[in-house]
Design a protein around this motif. Structure first.
Motif, PDB file in Angstrom:
ATOM      1  N   VAL A  80      44.026  32.691  33.614  1.00  0.00           N
ATOM      2  CA  VAL A  80      43.281  32.748  34.871  1.00  0.00           C
ATOM      3  C   VAL A  80      43.357  31.399  35.578  1.00  0.00           C
ATOM      4  CG1 VAL A  80      40.950  32.914  35.843  1.00  0.00           C
ATOM      5  CG2 VAL A  80      41.758  34.655  34.248  1.00  0.00           C
ATOM      6  N   LEU A  81      43.162  30.343  34.831  1.00  0.00           N
ATOM      7  CA  LEU A  81      43.201  29.004  35.423  1.00  0.00           C
ATOM      8  C   LEU A  81      44.591  28.693  35.994  1.00  0.00           C
ATOM      9  CD1 LEU A  81      41.550  26.515  36.039  1.00  0.00           C
ATOM     10  CD2 LEU A  81      42.095  25.660  33.756  1.00  0.00           C
ATOM     11  N   ALA A  82      45.646  29.141  35.323  1.00  0.00           N
ATOM     12  CA  ALA A  82      47.003  28.931  35.837  1.00  0.00           C
ATOM     13  C   ALA A  82      47.187  29.639  37.181  1.00  0.00           C
ATOM     14  CB  ALA A  82      48.040  29.419  34.825  1.00  0.00           C
ATOM     15  N   SER A  83      46.611  30.823  37.318  1.00  0.00           N
ATOM     16  CA  SER A  83      46.683  31.550  38.586  1.00  0.00           C
ATOM     17  C   SER A  83      45.921  30.808  39.685  1.00  0.00           C
ATOM     18  CB  SER A  83      46.112  32.956  38.387  1.00  0.00           C
ATOM     19  OG  SER A  83      46.072  33.649  39.597  1.00  0.00           O
ATOM     20  N   CYS A  84      44.744  30.288  39.351  1.00  0.00           N
ATOM     21  CA  CYS A  84      43.966  29.501  40.324  1.00  0.00           C
ATOM     22  C   CYS A  84      44.740  28.257  40.737  1.00  0.00           C
ATOM     23  CB  CYS A  84      42.624  29.095  39.724  1.00  0.00           C
ATOM     24  SG  CYS A  84      41.498  30.463  39.376  1.00  0.00           S
ATOM     25  N   ARG A  85      45.353  27.592  39.760  1.00  0.00           N
ATOM     26  CA  ARG A  85      46.126  26.373  40.049  1.00  0.00           C
ATOM     27  C   ARG A  85      47.317  26.683  40.948  1.00  0.00           C
ATOM     28  NH1 ARG A  85      50.469  23.187  38.807  1.00  0.00           N
ATOM     29  NH2 ARG A  85      50.086  20.988  38.337  1.00  0.00           N
ATOM     30  N   GLU A  86      47.974  27.803  40.691  1.00  0.00           N
ATOM     31  CA  GLU A  86      49.128  28.181  41.511  1.00  0.00           C
ATOM     32  C   GLU A  86      48.721  28.348  42.970  1.00  0.00           C
ATOM     33  OE1 GLU A  86      52.834  29.017  42.902  1.00  0.00           O
ATOM     34  OE2 GLU A  86      52.290  28.140  40.962  1.00  0.00           O
ATOM     35  N   LEU A  87      47.604  29.004  43.215  1.00  0.00           N
ATOM     36  CA  LEU A  87      47.125  29.157  44.588  1.00  0.00           C
ATOM     37  C   LEU A  87      46.770  27.800  45.192  1.00  0.00           C
ATOM     38  CD1 LEU A  87      46.389  31.027  46.942  1.00  0.00           C
ATOM     39  CD2 LEU A  87      44.085  31.178  45.949  1.00  0.00           C
ATOM     40  N   PHE A  88      46.114  26.946  44.426  1.00  0.00           N
ATOM     41  CA  PHE A  88      45.774  25.598  44.886  1.00  0.00           C
ATOM     42  C   PHE A  88      47.052  24.849  45.289  1.00  0.00           C
ATOM     43  CE2 PHE A  88      44.786  21.085  44.145  1.00  0.00           C
ATOM     44  CZ  PHE A  88      43.592  20.948  44.840  1.00  0.00           C
ATOM     45  N   SER A  89      48.079  24.936  44.459  1.00  0.00           N
ATOM     46  CA  SER A  89      49.359  24.276  44.737  1.00  0.00           C
ATOM     47  C   SER A  89      50.007  24.819  46.012  1.00  0.00           C
ATOM     48  CB  SER A  89      50.301  24.459  43.542  1.00  0.00           C
ATOM     49  OG  SER A  89      51.554  23.883  43.803  1.00  0.00           O
ATOM     50  N   GLN A  90      49.986  26.137  46.165  1.00  0.00           N
ATOM     51  CA  GLN A  90      50.554  26.742  47.373  1.00  0.00           C
ATOM     52  C   GLN A  90      49.800  26.298  48.619  1.00  0.00           C
ATOM     53  OE1 GLN A  90      50.296  30.867  46.264  1.00  0.00           O
ATOM     54  NE2 GLN A  90      52.310  30.875  45.288  1.00  0.00           N
TER      55      GLN A  90
ATOM     56  N   ARG B 148      27.023  40.910  32.555  1.00  0.00           N
ATOM     57  CA  ARG B 148      27.644  41.549  33.716  1.00  0.00           C
ATOM     58  C   ARG B 148      28.183  40.467  34.644  1.00  0.00           C
ATOM     59  NH1 ARG B 148      22.613  44.033  32.965  1.00  0.00           N
ATOM     60  NH2 ARG B 148      22.791  46.199  32.339  1.00  0.00           N
ATOM     61  N   VAL B 149      29.227  40.806  35.380  1.00  0.00           N
ATOM     62  CA  VAL B 149      29.759  39.881  36.379  1.00  0.00           C
ATOM     63  C   VAL B 149      28.669  39.552  37.393  1.00  0.00           C
ATOM     64  CG1 VAL B 149      31.462  39.582  38.232  1.00  0.00           C
ATOM     65  CG2 VAL B 149      32.147  40.633  36.061  1.00  0.00           C
ATOM     66  N   SER B 150      27.874  40.534  37.764  1.00  0.00           N
ATOM     67  CA  SER B 150      26.808  40.299  38.741  1.00  0.00           C
ATOM     68  C   SER B 150      25.792  39.280  38.230  1.00  0.00           C
ATOM     69  CB  SER B 150      26.119  41.603  39.124  1.00  0.00           C
ATOM     70  OG  SER B 150      25.554  42.221  37.991  1.00  0.00           O
TER      71      SER B 150
ATOM     72  N   LEU C 257      36.366  36.296  36.342  1.00  0.00           N
ATOM     73  CA  LEU C 257      37.744  36.734  36.572  1.00  0.00           C
ATOM     74  C   LEU C 257      38.335  37.360  35.316  1.00  0.00           C
ATOM     75  CD1 LEU C 257      38.942  33.776  38.800  1.00  0.00           C
ATOM     76  CD2 LEU C 257      38.851  36.188  39.485  1.00  0.00           C
ATOM     77  N   ILE C 258      38.037  36.802  34.149  1.00  0.00           N
ATOM     78  CA  ILE C 258      38.513  37.402  32.894  1.00  0.00           C
ATOM     79  C   ILE C 258      37.970  38.820  32.758  1.00  0.00           C
ATOM     80  CG2 ILE C 258      38.302  37.315  30.368  1.00  0.00           C
ATOM     81  CD1 ILE C 258      38.425  34.212  30.634  1.00  0.00           C
TER      82      ILE C 258
ATOM     83  N   GLU D 127      39.199  43.094  31.443  1.00  0.00           N
ATOM     84  CA  GLU D 127      38.332  44.138  30.930  1.00  0.00           C
ATOM     85  C   GLU D 127      38.092  45.225  31.969  1.00  0.00           C
ATOM     86  OE1 GLU D 127      34.748  42.351  29.387  1.00  0.00           O
ATOM     87  OE2 GLU D 127      35.869  40.930  28.172  1.00  0.00           O
ATOM     88  N   ASN D 128      38.696  45.046  33.160  1.00  0.00           N
ATOM     89  CA  ASN D 128      38.541  46.002  34.252  1.00  0.00           C
ATOM     90  C   ASN D 128      37.073  46.308  34.547  1.00  0.00           C
ATOM     91  OD1 ASN D 128      41.347  46.341  34.721  1.00  0.00           O
ATOM     92  ND2 ASN D 128      41.437  47.637  32.902  1.00  0.00           N
ATOM     93  N   LYS D 129      36.276  45.248  34.507  1.00  0.00           N
ATOM     94  CA  LYS D 129      34.847  45.405  34.805  1.00  0.00           C
ATOM     95  C   LYS D 129      34.631  45.156  36.291  1.00  0.00           C
ATOM     96  CE  LYS D 129      33.467  45.651  30.465  1.00  0.00           C
ATOM     97  NZ  LYS D 129      32.719  46.627  29.837  1.00  0.00           N
ATOM     98  N   GLU D 130      33.885  46.006  36.906  1.00  0.00           N
ATOM     99  CA  GLU D 130      33.554  45.829  38.317  1.00  0.00           C
ATOM    100  C   GLU D 130      32.482  44.756  38.450  1.00  0.00           C
ATOM    101  OE1 GLU D 130      35.099  47.256  40.969  1.00  0.00           O
ATOM    102  OE2 GLU D 130      36.433  48.051  39.453  1.00  0.00           O
ATOM    103  N   ALA D 131      32.531  44.091  39.560  1.00  0.00           N
ATOM    104  CA  ALA D 131      31.491  43.100  39.855  1.00  0.00           C
ATOM    105  C   ALA D 131      30.236  43.854  40.133  1.00  0.00           C
ATOM    106  CB  ALA D 131      31.872  42.263  41.060  1.00  0.00           C
TER     107      ALA D 131
END
Length: 183
Positions: free
Chosen positions: A11-21, A127-129, A173-174, A179-183
């Protein structure tokens, strides 16, 4: 540990990629933000997440995943701003920004490992909430600390709260992604 460390790093790698872009698109334009402005930006994103969670509707077609990603990246921006202070114009290279990002990301990861051990992965049962609510509480704490000119009597400071926000956002995000859990 249910692959927490592996999932966290992905997840952190995905966040970093967006930050880099975004550094490619905007350079380090965020360097002009005062810490209070970073806090307000994070608060806006967290409130939007809660609004989407409660209504189930997002008129701007983005949803909660980009907003939680924004919480991670803006938390790191806040930590960088605390360290470097603000400027009137962008003043650091992409390489330096990513080096600072990686340093704070590693510090957050190490903190997560320690807390996750002590709390025995308690977040997995949340819960995500609930994590969204905890993020909002942390933000209002930060705002009060900022209003008090950074002074606290017995509480952790702004940076500690940014680290907690970042880790709750990654946990969220995990749960959403793996886990396909809804917020």
């Amino acid at each position: 540990m249910c692959d927490t460390e592996k999932q966290y790093k992905q997840v952190l790698a995905s966040c970093r990629e967006l930050f880099s872009q975004k550094l490619n698109d905007y350079s380090s334009s965020w360097r002009i933000l005062r810490v209070t402005s970073v806090t307000d930006q994070i608060l806006n994103k967290a409130k939007r997440i809660r609004q989407i969670e409660e209504s189930g509707v997002a008129l701007v077609n983005e949803g909660v995943v980009p907003e939680f990603t924004g919480l991670v990246n803006y938390s790191i921006i806040g930590l960088i701003q605390i360290e470097l202070g603000t400027t009137i114009e962008p003043d650091i290279s992409k390489d330096r920004a990513l080096m600072l990002y990686d340093r704070y990301a590693q510090e957050a990861f190490e903190l997560m490992v320690k807390k996750n051990h002590d709390y025995d992965e308690a977040w997995r049962g949340m819960r995500v909430s609930s994590m969204t609510d905890l993020i909002l509480v942390k933000l209002f704490r930060i705002k009060q600390i900022e209003n008090n000119k950074g002074k606290t009597e017995v509480s952790e400071g702004i940076a500690s709260n940014y680290f907690d926000i970042m880790n709750y956002a990654i946990f969220s995000l995990i749960k959403i992604i793996y886990e396909n859990k809804e917020a």
